[in-house]
Design an enzyme around this catalytic site. Structure first.
Site, mmCIF file in Angstrom:
data_model
loop_
_atom_site.group_PDB
_atom_site.id
_atom_site.type_symbol
_atom_site.label_atom_id
_atom_site.label_comp_id
_atom_site.label_asym_id
_atom_site.label_seq_id
_atom_site.Cartn_x
_atom_site.Cartn_y
_atom_site.Cartn_z
ATOM 1 N N LYS A 1 -16.669 -12.399 -2.623
ATOM 2 C CA LYS A 1 -16.005 -11.804 -1.379
ATOM 3 C C LYS A 1 -17.118 -11.306 -0.492
ATOM 4 O O LYS A 1 -17.478 -10.201 -0.501
ATOM 5 C CB LYS A 1 -15.192 -10.631 -1.924
ATOM 6 C CG LYS A 1 -13.845 -10.397 -1.019
ATOM 7 C CD LYS A 1 -13.002 -9.426 -1.775
ATOM 8 C CE LYS A 1 -12.010 -8.605 -0.626
ATOM 9 N NZ LYS A 1 -11.373 -9.503 0.155
HETATM 10 N N1 PMP Z 1 -7.622 -14.531 -0.586
HETATM 11 C C1 PMP Z 1 -8.580 -13.919 0.149
HETATM 12 C C2 PMP Z 1 -9.335 -14.923 1.028
HETATM 13 C C3 PMP Z 1 -8.400 -12.673 0.315
HETATM 14 O O1 PMP Z 1 -9.351 -12.162 1.384
HETATM 15 C C4 PMP Z 1 -7.917 -11.754 -0.437
HETATM 16 C C5 PMP Z 1 -7.808 -10.195 -0.413
HETATM 17 N N2 PMP Z 1 -9.195 -9.746 -0.930
HETATM 18 C C6 PMP Z 1 -6.846 -12.310 -1.395
HETATM 19 C C7 PMP Z 1 -6.876 -13.757 -1.503
HETATM 20 C C8 PMP Z 1 -6.201 -11.524 -2.437
HETATM 21 O O2 PMP Z 1 -7.061 -10.802 -3.305
HETATM 22 P P1 PMP Z 1 -6.800 -9.302 -4.036
HETATM 23 O O3 PMP Z 1 -5.427 -9.706 -4.439
HETATM 24 O O4 PMP Z 1 -7.713 -9.391 -5.094
HETATM 25 O O5 PMP Z 1 -6.677 -8.288 -2.770
#
Ligand code: PMP
Length: 293
Positions: free
Chosen positions: A156
């Protein structure tokens, strides 16, 4: 001032709890110039007994570490230490339902050379749970998700989010709520900040890990589906298969579980309330507002 902080807001910055309004950051940071930082998006909820609980904090702070290591940033924090600090940030700001944003960033460095230290900030602001009945109008983006051989896409990392920003802005400029991005092979990948599921004949389908950030909410949905005996399969599918789905939803920490009303102006056939997807949405809401065991 803005929706995130005011004169009283406290953040955690490199070992100290200080006022957000007085926090300083180095403008020569490699993070500012090149998007070389990693971050998390975490939620806390006021649970049904009134206590505040951070949802899946271990998973989020472990992912923060993995993201940092994936792009070669020094990381010396302990997950439990960061969870304790985050609860302290919530307490100091009297927050219950909140969005929590830790960022690990780089020192002054205008070159591409690695650094021998990283810095950490943890910010939090109020965010009421949504989990609402609104259905999104979604448009397929003209932008693809990045090639996984161009990025560590499971990290991320801030710089990756330029792709998310341009895709989301394109959808909104054209009058839609959100974008849906395909991968480099033309399969459905994910939303700019959320994963995607479709429902067909009572089964759920979601793209496998590989071209997506495989989210913590996505993993939670897989668990909830198992508990509810809803069959779910991780597989690639095309945009045409998605048009033909009975229902669809996005899921992520920020959006929680949110249904799609239409994709490229084609409506999904099931009434949302009659879908298995809606059952998942309700189960997610119940889970996140459950007090700690
Ligand atoms: N895909 C992307 C590109 C994201 O930025 C996020 C948000 N973090 C998610 C999927 C979903 O991830 P999470 O459920 O861990 O928030």
């Amino acid at each position: 001032m803005n929706n995130y902080y005011n004169e009283q807001t406290i953040i955690y910055l490199n070992g100290d709890f200080i006022r957000a309004a007085e926090a300083k950051m180095d403008f020569y940071s490699q993070s500012l110039h090149y998007g070389y930082s990693v971050f998390e998006g975490i939620r806390s909820y006021q649970t049904t007994n009134g206590s505040t609980r951070i949802f899946k904090p271990v998973e989020h702070f472990d992912r923060l570490r993995q993201s940092a290591l994936a792009i070669n940033m020094p990381y010396h924090w302990d997950t439990q230490e960061l969870i304790d600090i985050t609860y302290e940030v919530l307490t100091r700001n009297q927050l219950g339902d909140a969005y929590i944003r830790p960022v690990v960033y780089a020192p002054a460095n205008m070159s591409f050379a690695p650094n021998d230290q990283s810095f950490l900030v943890i910010q939090a602001w109020q965010m009421a749970p949504f989990l609402g009945e609104k259905l999104l109008r979604v448009r397929t983006s003209s932008f693809q998700r990045p090639n996984p051989r161009a990025f560590h896409i499971h990290a991320k990392a801030a710089g990756h989010y330029v792709n998310s920003i341009v895709a989301s802005q394109e959808a909104r400029t054209n009058g839609y709520d959100e974008a849906l991005l395909l991968d480099m092979n033309g399969s459905v990948a994910e939303a700019p900040g959320a994963n995607v599921f479709i429902e067909k004949n009572g089964c759920l389908f979601t793209p496998p890990a590989g071209h997506i950030l495989s989210g913590i909410t996505r993993a939670t949905v897989l668990e909830l589906a198992a508990n509810l005996a809803i069959p779910v399969q991780e597989k690639y599918f095309t945009i045409e298969e998605m048009y033909d789905a009975d229902a669809a939803f996005f899921c992520g920490t920020a959006v929680e579980v949110i249904g799609l009303g239409s994709l490229d102006d084609r409506r999904f056939s099931l009434i949302w309330e009659n879908s298995k997807s809606h059952q998942i949405q309700k189960a997610y809401k119940q889970l996140v507002t459950q007090p700690a065991a």
